[in-house]
Design an enzyme around this catalytic site. Structure first.
Site, PDB file in Angstrom:
ATOM      1  N   LEU A 116       0.668  -1.445  -0.028  1.00  0.00           N
ATOM      2  CA  LEU A 116      -0.072  -0.048   0.154  1.00  0.00           C
ATOM      3  C   LEU A 116       0.878   1.271  -0.151  1.00  0.00           C
ATOM      4  O   LEU A 116       1.911   1.249   0.626  1.00  0.00           O
ATOM      5  CB  LEU A 116      -1.034  -0.052   1.013  1.00  0.00           C
ATOM      6  CG  LEU A 116      -1.956  -0.887   1.024  1.00  0.00           C
ATOM      7  CD1 LEU A 116      -2.608  -1.088   2.672  1.00  0.00           C
ATOM      8  CD2 LEU A 116      -2.980  -0.898   0.107  1.00  0.00           C
ATOM      9  N   ASN A 140      -2.101  -6.447   8.682  1.00  0.00           N
ATOM     10  CA  ASN A 140      -1.942  -7.422   7.951  1.00  0.00           C
ATOM     11  C   ASN A 140      -1.693  -8.636   8.684  1.00  0.00           C
ATOM     12  O   ASN A 140      -1.100  -8.619   9.728  1.00  0.00           O
ATOM     13  CB  ASN A 140      -0.731  -7.029   7.026  1.00  0.00           C
ATOM     14  CG  ASN A 140      -0.328  -8.338   5.856  1.00  0.00           C
ATOM     15  OD1 ASN A 140      -1.152  -8.772   5.367  1.00  0.00           O
ATOM     16  ND2 ASN A 140       0.915  -8.585   5.765  1.00  0.00           N
ATOM     17  N   HIS A 174       0.358 -12.202   8.431  1.00  0.00           N
ATOM     18  CA  HIS A 174       1.672 -12.697   7.440  1.00  0.00           C
ATOM     19  C   HIS A 174       1.857 -14.152   8.175  1.00  0.00           C
ATOM     20  O   HIS A 174       1.575 -14.392   9.312  1.00  0.00           O
ATOM     21  CB  HIS A 174       2.722 -11.976   7.868  1.00  0.00           C
ATOM     22  CG  HIS A 174       4.030 -12.182   7.045  1.00  0.00           C
ATOM     23  ND1 HIS A 174       4.082 -11.972   5.716  1.00  0.00           N
ATOM     24  CD2 HIS A 174       5.292 -12.752   7.634  1.00  0.00           C
ATOM     25  CE1 HIS A 174       5.141 -12.549   5.387  1.00  0.00           C
ATOM     26  NE2 HIS A 174       5.963 -12.699   6.445  1.00  0.00           N
ATOM     27  N   ASP A 219       6.298  -5.703   5.112  1.00  0.00           N
ATOM     28  CA  ASP A 219       6.074  -6.243   6.495  1.00  0.00           C
ATOM     29  C   ASP A 219       7.008  -5.872   7.417  1.00  0.00           C
ATOM     30  O   ASP A 219       7.646  -6.640   8.358  1.00  0.00           O
ATOM     31  CB  ASP A 219       6.315  -8.158   6.356  1.00  0.00           C
ATOM     32  CG  ASP A 219       5.411  -8.702   5.361  1.00  0.00           C
ATOM     33  OD1 ASP A 219       4.193  -8.250   5.276  1.00  0.00           O
ATOM     34  OD2 ASP A 219       5.684  -9.613   4.501  1.00  0.00           O
TER      35      ASP A 219
END
Length: 180
Positions: free
Chosen positions: A85, A99, A101, A137
């Protein structure tokens, strides 16, 4: 109200729906994402934002953010969304984008973490929920549930167990965030 971003099957979206969390909208970069079908089946509005319809990623992400704002979204969950994003999106939802993961962070970021876990000989993968920032991440971890690597594990067998953990952890974390 929750907005969810999907690019694929939408099993984590389904976990949120099954937990009766207030999912207000689901968006994808791919018109054929199975997650959109899951949302429609649950009566949740969907939007498709293919990159080729916009001059660049910033414009696409700004349009997607505006669409979510128009649906009163306050928290965004990336559930298998496979695009980074841009600030044009993240600035609309400061500290309100998370998120899920499938590996421990910061040790195994990126698009192929389970392959990386197995290649490294790590003893565990993980279901990890973290805040999204403009890195890959790199946002702060909110919660993580380790998933042991078993003898003979393949990416597929490990992924199946990680998904089970994600389906437990993600709704719990999202519910807690909604209560704040």
């Amino acid at each position: 109200m929750i907005g969810v971003l999907v690019s694929g099957e939408g099993t984590n979206l389904q976990a949120l729906l099954d937990a009766d969390l207030p999912v207000a909208a689901v968006a994808s970069n791919l018109a054929g994402a199975r997650g959109l079908e899951r949302a429609r089946a649950a009566g949740v509005p969907t939007g498709v934002f293919p990159l080729e319809d916009y001059p660049d990623r910033d414009a696409r992400d700004a349009a997607m953010a505006e669409w979510f704002v128009g649906r009163c979204v306050e928290l965004v969950v990336c559930a298998g969304y496979m695009h980074l994003l841009r600030p044009s999106f993240l600035e609309r939802f400061p500290h309100r984008v998370v998120n899920v993961h499938p590996a421990p962070l910061p040790g195994f970021p990126g698009a192929h973490p389970l392959e990386d876990v197995l290649e490294a000989g790590a003893t565990a993968a993980a279901a990890t929920v973290h805040y999204v920032d403009d890195g890959v991440d790199t946002g702060p971890v909110i919660a993580s549930e380790p998933v042991p690597v078993l003898d003979g594990d393949t990416v597929e067998s490990l992924r199946e167990r990680v998904h089970e953990a994600e389906h437990r952890l993600l709704p719990k974390v999202v519910s807690e965030l909604c209560a704040r």
